[in-house]
Structure formats: C-alpha cells, structure tokens
Design a protein around this motif. Structure first.
Motif, PDB file in Angstrom:
ATOM      1  N   UNK A   1      60.464 -77.238  61.546  1.00  0.00           N
ATOM      2  CA  UNK A   1      60.762 -76.969  62.948  1.00  0.00           C
ATOM      3  C   UNK A   1      62.252 -76.806  63.195  1.00  0.00           C
ATOM      4  N   UNK A   2      62.960 -76.190  62.235  1.00  0.00           N
ATOM      5  CA  UNK A   2      64.404 -76.013  62.327  1.00  0.00           C
ATOM      6  C   UNK A   2      64.766 -74.534  62.278  1.00  0.00           C
ATOM      7  N   UNK A   3      65.939 -74.220  62.801  1.00  0.00           N
ATOM      8  CA  UNK A   3      66.424 -72.841  62.823  1.00  0.00           C
ATOM      9  C   UNK A   3      67.257 -72.580  61.568  1.00  0.00           C
ATOM     10  N   UNK A   4      66.792 -71.760  60.628  1.00  0.00           N
ATOM     11  CA  UNK A   4      67.553 -71.511  59.409  1.00  0.00           C
ATOM     12  C   UNK A   4      68.892 -70.837  59.658  1.00  0.00           C
ATOM     13  N   UNK A   5      69.015 -70.079  60.755  1.00  0.00           N
ATOM     14  CA  UNK A   5      70.299 -69.456  61.048  1.00  0.00           C
ATOM     15  C   UNK A   5      71.352 -70.520  61.350  1.00  0.00           C
ATOM     16  N   UNK A   6      70.962 -71.620  61.954  1.00  0.00           N
ATOM     17  CA  UNK A   6      71.912 -72.704  62.195  1.00  0.00           C
ATOM     18  C   UNK A   6      72.391 -73.300  60.875  1.00  0.00           C
ATOM     19  N   UNK A   7      71.474 -73.441  59.907  1.00  0.00           N
ATOM     20  CA  UNK A   7      71.900 -73.918  58.579  1.00  0.00           C
ATOM     21  C   UNK A   7      72.928 -72.971  57.985  1.00  0.00           C
ATOM     22  N   UNK A   8      72.679 -71.667  58.111  1.00  0.00           N
ATOM     23  CA  UNK A   8      73.577 -70.669  57.523  1.00  0.00           C
ATOM     24  C   UNK A   8      74.945 -70.690  58.197  1.00  0.00           C
ATOM     25  N   UNK A   9      74.964 -70.834  59.508  1.00  0.00           N
ATOM     26  CA  UNK A   9      76.218 -70.771  60.255  1.00  0.00           C
ATOM     27  C   UNK A   9      77.012 -72.066  60.202  1.00  0.00           C
ATOM     28  N   UNK A  10      76.334 -73.203  60.114  1.00  0.00           N
ATOM     29  CA  UNK A  10      77.047 -74.476  60.250  1.00  0.00           C
ATOM     30  C   UNK A  10      76.852 -75.435  59.081  1.00  0.00           C
ATOM     31  N   UNK A  11      75.935 -75.141  58.168  1.00  0.00           N
ATOM     32  CA  UNK A  11      75.681 -76.046  57.063  1.00  0.00           C
ATOM     33  C   UNK A  11      76.783 -75.968  56.015  1.00  0.00           C
ATOM     34  N   UNK A  12      77.187 -77.108  55.510  1.00  0.00           N
ATOM     35  CA  UNK A  12      78.225 -77.134  54.490  1.00  0.00           C
ATOM     36  C   UNK A  12      77.663 -77.355  53.098  1.00  0.00           C
ATOM     37  N   UNK A  13      78.563 -77.496  52.142  1.00  0.00           N
ATOM     38  CA  UNK A  13      78.295 -77.896  50.761  1.00  0.00           C
ATOM     39  C   UNK A  13      77.688 -76.816  49.865  1.00  0.00           C
ATOM     40  N   UNK A  14      77.592 -75.579  50.357  1.00  0.00           N
ATOM     41  CA  UNK A  14      77.164 -74.497  49.463  1.00  0.00           C
ATOM     42  C   UNK A  14      78.330 -73.977  48.639  1.00  0.00           C
TER      43      UNK A  14
ATOM     44  N   UNK B   1      92.515 -59.968  51.912  1.00  0.00           N
ATOM     45  CA  UNK B   1      93.706 -60.356  52.670  1.00  0.00           C
ATOM     46  C   UNK B   1      93.755 -61.850  52.948  1.00  0.00           C
ATOM     47  N   UNK B   2      92.596 -62.505  52.968  1.00  0.00           N
ATOM     48  CA  UNK B   2      92.530 -63.954  53.134  1.00  0.00           C
ATOM     49  C   UNK B   2      91.207 -64.420  52.554  1.00  0.00           C
ATOM     50  N   UNK B   3      91.123 -65.708  52.222  1.00  0.00           N
ATOM     51  CA  UNK B   3      89.886 -66.211  51.627  1.00  0.00           C
ATOM     52  C   UNK B   3      89.816 -67.718  51.814  1.00  0.00           C
ATOM     53  N   UNK B   4      88.563 -68.238  51.861  1.00  0.00           N
ATOM     54  CA  UNK B   4      88.355 -69.668  52.024  1.00  0.00           C
ATOM     55  C   UNK B   4      87.038 -70.072  51.375  1.00  0.00           C
ATOM     56  N   UNK B   5      87.012 -71.281  50.846  1.00  0.00           N
ATOM     57  CA  UNK B   5      85.794 -71.883  50.297  1.00  0.00           C
ATOM     58  C   UNK B   5      85.018 -72.504  51.449  1.00  0.00           C
ATOM     59  N   UNK B   6      83.762 -72.128  51.609  1.00  0.00           N
ATOM     60  CA  UNK B   6      82.945 -72.661  52.706  1.00  0.00           C
ATOM     61  C   UNK B   6      82.338 -73.986  52.260  1.00  0.00           C
ATOM     62  N   UNK B   7      83.008 -75.075  52.631  1.00  0.00           N
ATOM     63  CA  UNK B   7      82.558 -76.409  52.247  1.00  0.00           C
ATOM     64  C   UNK B   7      82.010 -77.200  53.423  1.00  0.00           C
ATOM     65  N   UNK B   8      82.550 -76.993  54.616  1.00  0.00           N
ATOM     66  CA  UNK B   8      82.148 -77.780  55.785  1.00  0.00           C
ATOM     67  C   UNK B   8      81.213 -77.041  56.730  1.00  0.00           C
ATOM     68  N   UNK B   9      81.000 -75.757  56.505  1.00  0.00           N
ATOM     69  CA  UNK B   9      80.183 -74.938  57.390  1.00  0.00           C
ATOM     70  C   UNK B   9      80.897 -73.628  57.640  1.00  0.00           C
TER      71      UNK B   9
END
Length: 326
Positions: free
Chosen positions: A267-280, A222-230
């Motif tokens: 010493x970083x939280x990988x879930x934060x990378x998944x939720x907010x990291x861009x460029x994938x 029904x909707x779709x978006x490219x995850x570029x910024x997070x």
C-alpha cells in the motif's frame, strides 16, 4: 540495543576479540589478501604507502553504526562489509575518480566474535576488488557497539574532478543506477518479510555503478552527486552548490515492475521511494545537452535559473530524503 549478530559460516570458531591481541586480530583480518596496483605498502607498518600518479588524491569517509545503518538480524556480516565499502566507493565515482585503496576503522565490544569481523572484512575486500582496490590499512578499538569507519582513496586519471558546483541553466539532469530499491527493501524488512530477495538485498548492500562516474566525467558532465540520502534531497545539495534550480520530470522516470508490485502489496507509492529513498547510491549528474548523456544513463530532468528542486514544476510535499537528527 545492538542487534544480535547473525550466524556466520565459521561456527566452529567461538573466539571473541577479547581473546586476541589487537595485532593478532589485525593479522586475522588482513592475512592472505592481495592489494590493488596503487598500494605499494599495505597493512603491517605505521602507515600505508600508495601511488598518486595523478598528483592528486580524492578521499571520502563514511561511518556506519550498528542499529542505525545496518542490523545483523537483517544482514550477514559479509553484506555489511560490502555495504561499508560501497557507500564510500560511490562517493569517489561521483567525483569521476577511480578507487585505489580503502582504510578501515572498527570499534566493537570485547564480546564480538572474531568470525563476525572476519566475514565483515571479507565482504569489504570483495567489494573493493570489483574496482581494483584493496584494504591498505586501518585500526581496531574497543567500543560499546559495532562502528565501522571506511575511508576511500581514488585517482582522477589526469582529468578535472566533477563537483557539485558546475551545473548551469540549460543543462539536463540524468541518473545512472537503481533508485528506490533500497527504500522498498527497508519497507519490506520493516514489515517482517524477507522477500522479494532482489528488493531486500538492495537494502542489505547497494550496487553503485562505479564505472559510470569516470565515464560521465570523460563525456563532459558538469556536476555530479552520489544519491545516498534520497534523490530530491541530494539534488537539493547540487542545486544549492551550483546556484541553480532543478526540475525532475516524473514522466521520464521508469518505475520497475518489481517496485510496483511491492508498492501494491504494501500500500505504498513506489514513486515516493524513487524520489526520496536513500541508500541506493546511484549517480545523478548534469550534462550540457542531451547528446552528451552516456548511453547507460537516463535523462530525467532539467536545470534552470533560480533555486531549489521541483517535481514536474511544483514543490514536493514532504521530506526529500534522509537527514540525521531530524
């Protein structure tokens, strides 16, 4: 300051762009290349000629600036070229379209080596060929630093485009592709390391699931978006466009072992990378019910009434992703 170009595979060619004419450079970058089936006339004339069997053309443009979007002390020119193509091709996939051609604009200093641009365009060609597209034309100009502009053109194959406006309360949210890998790679490179290679390479160039977009469209997304910024930032765009709220359920989000290892080491939280990291440049989409979600997608949330994006029912602390000029 612009970063120093990495050594190329053609060190025997010391020429700079100042030593060639504009048209000799264009010929250098395009000769001997094949085109996709949708290109009737490629580089060499005033404009390209493409087919548009669907009667509609999907178009997207991105600009990549040296030292902002890429660094030659981190990436090879070939990797930069692949990235420049991928970030645009992913936008077409997010509309449910299949690519037909790319247009390329390059601005660079007169001292730029021809070999660097040749490798860069070779990377762009390779990425385009993954989806059956070609480089149909473009332009080269003088600039103070290397700037790459790519326009991607695509075909919908007769179906309606999947936009950001179609999500409805009761839909489910799913993703396809990697999340958090590019952000982890950026963290590794920022610490001066060059491994794990798989994580670092995810930052150097993305691997979007190109075919997943058209397949999702065919199965009723029904909707779709490219995850570029997070993920959270881009879901915010989707929620705003559709006039809905979206909740991400972290219990459904799998943290890959490699990201967990890198997070522990830094010493970083990988879930934060998944939720907010861009460029994938993975794809996020909503579907009317769980049974409509394609097999290669992962269901991670739900759509409701209201506005905004939440994580496990709560507002997320901190920025949801990248934002220029912030």
């Amino acid at each position: 300051m612009p970063s120093k170009p990495a050594p190329t595979d053609d060190e025997a060619d010391p020429r700079t762009v100042a030593e060639l004419s504009e048209f000799a450079l264009i010929d250098e970058l395009t000769k001997g290349r094949g085109q996709g089936a949708g290109v009737l006339l490629g580089p060499g004339d005033d404009a390209a000629l493409l087919t548009a069997a669907d009667g509609r053309v999907v178009a997207s443009t991105d600009v990549l600036v040296e030292s902002v979007h890429f660094r030659f002390d981190w990436s090879t020119p070939e990797q930069v070229g692949r990235k420049a193509a991928a970030v645009n091709l992913a936008d077409l996939a997010a509309m449910g379209a299949r690519p037909t051609a790319l247009l390329l604009g390059i601005g660079c200093p007169a001292t730029t080596r021809v070999a660097v641009l040749r490798e860069l365009t070779a990377g762009l060609w390779r990425e385009a060929q993954l989806v059956g597209a070609g480089l149909a034309g473009g332009d080269v100009v003088t600039a103070g630093q290397l700037v790459i502009t790519v326009t991607a053109l695509g075909d919908l194959g007769g179906h309606a485009p999947v936009t950001r406006t179609g999500a409805r309360p009761g839909d489910v949210l799913a993703v396809c592709g990697r999340l958090g890998w590019a952000a982890a790679g950026l963290a590794v490179l920022g610490r001066g390391f060059r491994s794990p290679v798989a994580v670092v390479n995810a930052q150097r160039w993305p691997e979007p699931p190109y075919g997943a977009g058209p397949r999702a469209a065919e199965q009723g997304a029904t909707s779709m978006i490219d995850v570029s910024d997070g993920l959270l930032a881009d879901l915010g765009h989707l929620a705003s466009a559709s006039g809905v709220s979206i909740d991400v359920q972290t219990a459904r989000v799998v943290i890959p072992q490699r990201l967990a290892e890198v997070g522990s080491a830094l010493g970083a939280d990988p879930m934060r990378w998944i939720l907010t990291g861009g460029e994938d440049h993975c794809l996020a989409a909503t579907f009317p019910e769980p049974s409509a979600v394609p097999e290669d997608w992962t269901l991670i949330g739900s759509v409701g009434r209201g506005a905004g994006v939440t994580v496990d029912g709560e507002a997320y602390a901190g920025p949801g992703g990248w934002e220029h000029w912030r």
